[in-house]
Write a protein that holds these residues in place. Structure first.
Motif, mmCIF file in Angstrom:
data_model
loop_
_atom_site.group_PDB
_atom_site.id
_atom_site.type_symbol
_atom_site.label_atom_id
_atom_site.label_comp_id
_atom_site.label_asym_id
_atom_site.label_seq_id
_atom_site.Cartn_x
_atom_site.Cartn_y
_atom_site.Cartn_z
ATOM 1 N N ALA A 52 -31.080 -2.434 -4.781
ATOM 2 C CA ALA A 52 -31.167 -2.036 -3.372
ATOM 3 C C ALA A 52 -29.816 -2.167 -2.676
ATOM 4 C CB ALA A 52 -32.218 -2.889 -2.664
ATOM 5 N N ALA A 53 -28.974 -3.086 -3.178
ATOM 6 C CA ALA A 53 -27.651 -3.282 -2.567
ATOM 7 C C ALA A 53 -26.639 -2.241 -3.032
ATOM 8 C CB ALA A 53 -27.136 -4.679 -2.908
ATOM 9 N N THR A 54 -27.060 -1.376 -3.944
ATOM 10 C CA THR A 54 -26.164 -0.334 -4.462
ATOM 11 C C THR A 54 -26.691 1.016 -3.982
ATOM 12 O OG1 THR A 54 -25.898 -1.707 -6.429
ATOM 13 C CG2 THR A 54 -25.038 0.533 -6.549
ATOM 14 N N PRO A 55 -26.096 1.558 -2.933
ATOM 15 C CA PRO A 55 -26.701 2.750 -2.310
ATOM 16 C C PRO A 55 -26.770 3.969 -3.227
ATOM 17 C CG PRO A 55 -24.594 2.197 -1.280
ATOM 18 C CD PRO A 55 -24.909 1.091 -2.221
ATOM 19 N N LEU A 56 -25.672 4.294 -3.882
ATOM 20 C CA LEU A 56 -25.646 5.497 -4.727
ATOM 21 C C LEU A 56 -24.853 5.206 -5.991
ATOM 22 C CD1 LEU A 56 -24.938 8.688 -2.564
ATOM 23 C CD2 LEU A 56 -26.873 8.320 -4.081
ATOM 24 N N LEU A 57 -25.356 5.728 -7.082
ATOM 25 C CA LEU A 57 -24.670 5.544 -8.359
ATOM 26 C C LEU A 57 -24.483 6.919 -8.996
ATOM 27 C CD1 LEU A 57 -23.662 3.228 -10.204
ATOM 28 C CD2 LEU A 57 -25.860 3.339 -11.365
ATOM 29 N N LEU A 58 -23.258 7.201 -9.408
ATOM 30 C CA LEU A 58 -22.971 8.495 -10.030
ATOM 31 C C LEU A 58 -22.598 8.288 -11.492
ATOM 32 C CD1 LEU A 58 -22.349 8.890 -6.881
ATOM 33 C CD2 LEU A 58 -21.122 10.907 -7.621
ATOM 34 N N GLY A 59 -23.098 9.173 -12.320
ATOM 35 C CA GLY A 59 -22.785 9.090 -13.745
ATOM 36 C C GLY A 59 -22.960 10.447 -14.390
ATOM 37 N N ARG A 279 -24.882 16.982 -2.813
ATOM 38 C CA ARG A 279 -23.824 17.715 -3.524
ATOM 39 C C ARG A 279 -23.979 17.639 -5.039
ATOM 40 N NH1 ARG A 279 -18.285 17.980 -0.441
ATOM 41 N NH2 ARG A 279 -19.027 17.953 1.696
ATOM 42 N N TYR A 280 -24.669 16.602 -5.490
ATOM 43 C CA TYR A 280 -24.798 16.432 -6.944
ATOM 44 C C TYR A 280 -26.224 16.671 -7.427
ATOM 45 C CZ TYR A 280 -20.120 14.526 -6.561
ATOM 46 O OH TYR A 280 -18.779 14.376 -6.301
ATOM 47 N N PRO A 283 -28.609 21.714 -10.547
ATOM 48 C CA PRO A 283 -28.813 21.524 -11.987
ATOM 49 C C PRO A 283 -27.562 21.825 -12.813
ATOM 50 C CG PRO A 283 -30.011 23.447 -11.172
ATOM 51 C CD PRO A 283 -29.472 22.750 -9.987
ATOM 52 N N THR A 284 -26.638 22.591 -12.220
ATOM 53 C CA THR A 284 -25.441 22.968 -12.987
ATOM 54 C C THR A 284 -24.340 21.908 -12.938
ATOM 55 O OG1 THR A 284 -24.688 24.119 -11.026
ATOM 56 C CG2 THR A 284 -25.759 25.458 -12.739
ATOM 57 N N THR A 285 -24.478 20.940 -12.042
ATOM 58 C CA THR A 285 -23.403 19.959 -11.882
ATOM 59 C C THR A 285 -23.325 19.027 -13.098
ATOM 60 O OG1 THR A 285 -22.520 18.229 -10.461
ATOM 61 C CG2 THR A 285 -24.875 18.335 -10.640
ATOM 62 N N SER A 286 -22.122 18.587 -13.372
ATOM 63 C CA SER A 286 -21.925 17.714 -14.536
ATOM 64 C C SER A 286 -22.000 16.244 -14.154
ATOM 65 C CB SER A 286 -20.567 18.012 -15.173
ATOM 66 O OG SER A 286 -19.552 17.802 -14.208
ATOM 67 N N VAL A 287 -22.433 15.996 -12.935
ATOM 68 C CA VAL A 287 -22.548 14.613 -12.453
ATOM 69 C C VAL A 287 -23.949 14.421 -11.876
ATOM 70 C CG1 VAL A 287 -21.667 12.933 -10.786
ATOM 71 C CG2 VAL A 287 -20.083 14.513 -11.894
ATOM 72 N N GLN A 288 -24.591 13.297 -12.170
ATOM 73 C CA GLN A 288 -25.868 13.009 -11.532
ATOM 74 C C GLN A 288 -25.681 11.871 -10.536
ATOM 75 O OE1 GLN A 288 -29.057 11.117 -13.630
ATOM 76 N NE2 GLN A 288 -27.725 10.149 -15.151
ATOM 77 N N ALA A 289 -26.294 12.029 -9.379
ATOM 78 C CA ALA A 289 -26.256 10.981 -8.362
ATOM 79 C C ALA A 289 -27.658 10.402 -8.239
ATOM 80 C CB ALA A 289 -25.792 11.553 -7.032
ATOM 81 N N ILE A 290 -27.765 9.110 -8.384
ATOM 82 C CA ILE A 290 -29.088 8.478 -8.310
ATOM 83 C C ILE A 290 -29.060 7.318 -7.329
ATOM 84 C CG2 ILE A 290 -29.820 9.090 -10.649
ATOM 85 C CD1 ILE A 290 -29.012 6.236 -11.459
ATOM 86 N N ARG A 291 -30.250 7.020 -6.809
ATOM 87 C CA ARG A 291 -30.392 5.825 -5.978
ATOM 88 C C ARG A 291 -30.982 4.745 -6.885
ATOM 89 N NH1 ARG A 291 -29.337 6.340 -0.641
ATOM 90 N NH2 ARG A 291 -29.050 8.478 0.086
#
Lengths: 395, 315
Positions: A52-59, A279-280, A283-291
């Protein structure tokens, strides 16, 4: 009253094997649901709090759970990486602060986490001894990591070789410990933090060696062709970054292409977070953004469902166990009819006989409660580590 | 003068920042009060004096500008101590010149979100300055391409860098556009004056004591060439010999120096028909005045040398 307890105690001691079996059965029946409940509650609280303390994670696209476990809890590895250029791209949007994470090597089994100074302010990590990282080759240790590795500021640690069977790969790097963090009860306590450039050097993306254009390096040069210099295998790559050889370290290629395991994005506000996440989402983006909190909630929902089934099963086993124990006491009373009749003949009141039998049951139950409580306490100490291990093993 | 103000503030600001960092050490009751936080101005660190001067011109009193390089070290080759890098970490923004200037930055632990590469959008205007390739191991050849780094010597390039600084400061400085406008006007005026003073110099032949004048050379079409001589060192006989050989094929009537050359060097250059002229690059914080006054002094020396050179070599 003392005589009743004494008689009960002597009876239980005389039938020590029967007593031990009864206490074990009752202890296990009480311990299992209690420990499961407590360990799960504490662990999930902490796991969820970090997520919960990590708002957004990109990978890189792939399993969100693996990304979260690797990046937040330093467990496991991400199957694919994203480029450092994404950090710059996020910075350009002005929507969030991007914190790079590169978790590759290990020191004495502890994860080496390559990141930027923003990570420490974001996680509210403070330096207990020494100072923060300023240069490549420096390491800042979590409290538990420093304790386990038995190092203090001014000493050094060496990364584990990732390429035992690859003689052409990267070699261990000696890291200078410049500081130790205060403990905060999170996986950060177990980590060895370095600057992200140091992580790349450990991975072999950057390296340092003598300047091949200088005359004294002639012995290590196979061929000179204008600006191109071909070195032979005798060129020794530095295994330690010092103030004297720092300038001889260099990276090959565009830094924007260098790999990262993940990026923590800290949006300026909720709206910025939503915009950045959007922005992420293509489906074509090479980066996923997750909560991370969403991913962890999904995982914990599964854990809770399993827990309900396990608790129900343990409950049924408990009922069966207590029924069996009740039967044992009833049958035991019948077997002891001759003993009870003798007690009556020598003048024992029926009430005192009943009290003695009750005291035997009470002693068995009390001992079981003490044992179950002690075991549960131990379980709360070690259970979280066990749960982390189970989660990472199952990911 | 804004630049002078920047210089004066340097030591005090470093001390203030060090005190703030020290106050943040664990175990101390160092929570800043709300009013102290409200009073704190955004702190901008730079890696060169021209950037500090431009940031100060744009941000004015709304920001604190810090350029901590000591006066006796070339900022291009400076290696800050870990403590100084920690001070950079504490800044709100770190202005980089880009173009490979201050190479220490690529090996310092700094937050990427705070770094502002003022040359980032200007890569097409960067001037190549040699490249080297080396290969070892299975990775193949590695290129190390270099570009000339003293970008601010082209005032128009500097104006573009100023625009990048203003964009970065926008969050902190409400009137940044007004400061940028005035700065760009000054740089345009400087450009016009330099263009006027350099008119016709390509025919006379320009020699540079050090390969740091590429942007000046390109901007004003000087078609000069360069050696690597230090003002405080007298060139060796071999270096004089090499110069004499090159003078057979390349013309040079004026030689630009970063600092005053020794009297012996000056005399020998004059014997060769070359007038030495000091053209300070502004990489260091000037002892007096600011970047513009420094350039004004350069222009005066150029004007004087042009007259002397014209009389002596171009009757």
């Amino acid at each position: 009253m003392t005589d009743i307890l004494y008689l009960a105690w002597r009876y239980l001691l005389f039938n020590r094997w029967k007593t031990a079996v009864l206490i074990t059965a009752i202890t296990v029946t009480m311990f299992l649901p209690l420990a499961l409940e407590l360990v799960l509650e504490r662990s999930t609280e902490r796991l969820r709090a970090r997520a919960a303390a990590t708002p957004l994670l990109l990978g890189a696209p792939g399993s969100p759970l693996e990304l979260v476990l690797s990046s937040l809890y330093f467990n496991g590895e991400v199957p694919a990486t994203l480029s450092y250029g994404t950090v710059q791209a996020i910075g350009d949007t002005g929507l969030a602060t991007a914190i790079p994470l590169q978790i590759g090597s290990r020191v004495g089994g502890k994860p080496v986490v390559g990141t930027s100074p923003d990570y420490f302010s974001f996680r509210e990590l403070t330096v207990a001894r020494g100072r923060p990282i300023a240069l490549p080759g420096e390491a800042l240790l979590g409290a538990a990591a420093a304790r386990t590795l038995e190092v203090s500021p001014g000493e050094s640690v060496v990364t584990e070789s990732e390429t035992v069977f690859d003689v052409t790969g990267s070699y261990p790097l000696k890291l200078h410990v410049v500081g130790v963090l205060n403990a905060n009860g999170t996986p950060d306590d177990e980590a060895v933090f370095v600057d992200v450039r140091t992580a790349w050097i450990i991975d072999g993306i950057g390296h340092g060696h003598e300047d091949l254009s200088r005359p004294e390096a002639a012995a290590n040069v196979l061929q000179r062709d204008g600006e191109n210099i071909v070195a032979n295998a005798a060129v020794i790559q530095y295994r330690e970054i010092t103030s004297t050889n720092l300038r001889d370290f260099h990276f090959h290629g565009d830094i924007s292409d260098f790999p990262l395991d993940a990026i923590i994005a800290v949006p300026a506000d909720d709206k910025s977070g939503v915009l950045l996440e959007g922005r992420y989402q293509a489906p074509t983006t090479s980066v996923q953004a997750i909560r991370p909190v969403v991913v962890m909630d999904e995982l914990l929902a599964t854990v809770f469902t399993v827990r309900q089934y396990v608790l129900a099963a343990v409950g049924l086993v408990g009922v069966a166990t207590f029924a069996t124990i009740a039967l044992v006491f009833v049958l035991s009373a019948r077997l002891r009819r001759g003993e009870i009749d003798t007690m009556k003949r020598i003048g024992a009141a029926p009430g005192r006989i009943g009290a003695m039998l009750g005291a035997e049951i009470a002693l068995v139950l009390a001992t079981s409660v003490v044992f179950a409580g002690t075991l549960t306490w131990f379980a709360t100490l070690w259970g979280e580590s066990l749960l982390h291990w189970m989660l990472s093993a199952g990911a | 003068m804004p630049g002078h103000r920047t210089r004066i503030r340097n030591c005090g600001r470093i001390a203030l920042l060090a005190a703030l960092l020290a106050a943040c050490q664990p175990g101390e009751d160092a929570e800043p009060t709300a009013s102290a936080v409200a009073r704190r101005l955004p702190v901008v660190f730079t890696v060169s004096y021209p950037l500090a001067w431009m940031a100060d011109r744009i941000g004015g009193e709304a920001i604190e500008v810090v350029f901590p390089a000591p006066d006796d070290v070339d900022p291009a080759h400076w290696q800050p101590t870990p403590e100084t890098i920690l001070n950079y970490q504490g800044a709100d923004l770190v202005l980089l010149n880009g173009a490979g200037y201050a190479a220490w930055v690529q090996f310092a632990a700094l937050s990427p979100g705070k770094l502002v590469d003022t040359s980032r959008g200007l890569s097409a205007r960067l001037i190549p300055a040699g490249e080297a390739t080396h290969s070892h191991g299975p990775g193949g050849a590695h290129d190390h391409r270099n570009v000339a780094s003293h970008t601010w010597l082209d005032p128009i390039f500097a104006a573009a860098q100023a625009k990048a600084i203003a964009s970065a400061l926008e969050v902190h400085v409400p009137n940044a556009p007004a400061g940028l406008e005035r700065l760009q006007a000054d740089l345009a005026h400087l450009d016009a004056r330099l263009a006027a003073v350099f008119r016709g110099w390509s025919d006379a032949g320009v020699l540079y004591s050090h390969p740091v004048y590429q942007y000046l050379d390109a901007r004003y079409g000087l078609a000069g060439w360069s050696v690597s001589w230090e003002p405080d060192e007298h060139p060796s006989d071999a270096e004089w010999q090499r110069l004499a050989e090159r003078l057979r094929n390349q013309r040079a009537s004026v030689m630009l120096w970063e600092g005053e050359p020794s009297p012996a060097t000056t005399a020998k250059l004059r014997e060769l028909g070359i007038t030495p002229v000091v053209f300070e690059t502004g990489a260091w914080t000037p002892a007096q005045g600011d970047y513009l006054t420094l350039m004004q002094q350069n222009i005066e020396r150029l004007t004087e040398a042009r007259i002397d050179g014209g009389n002596e070599h171009h009757p």
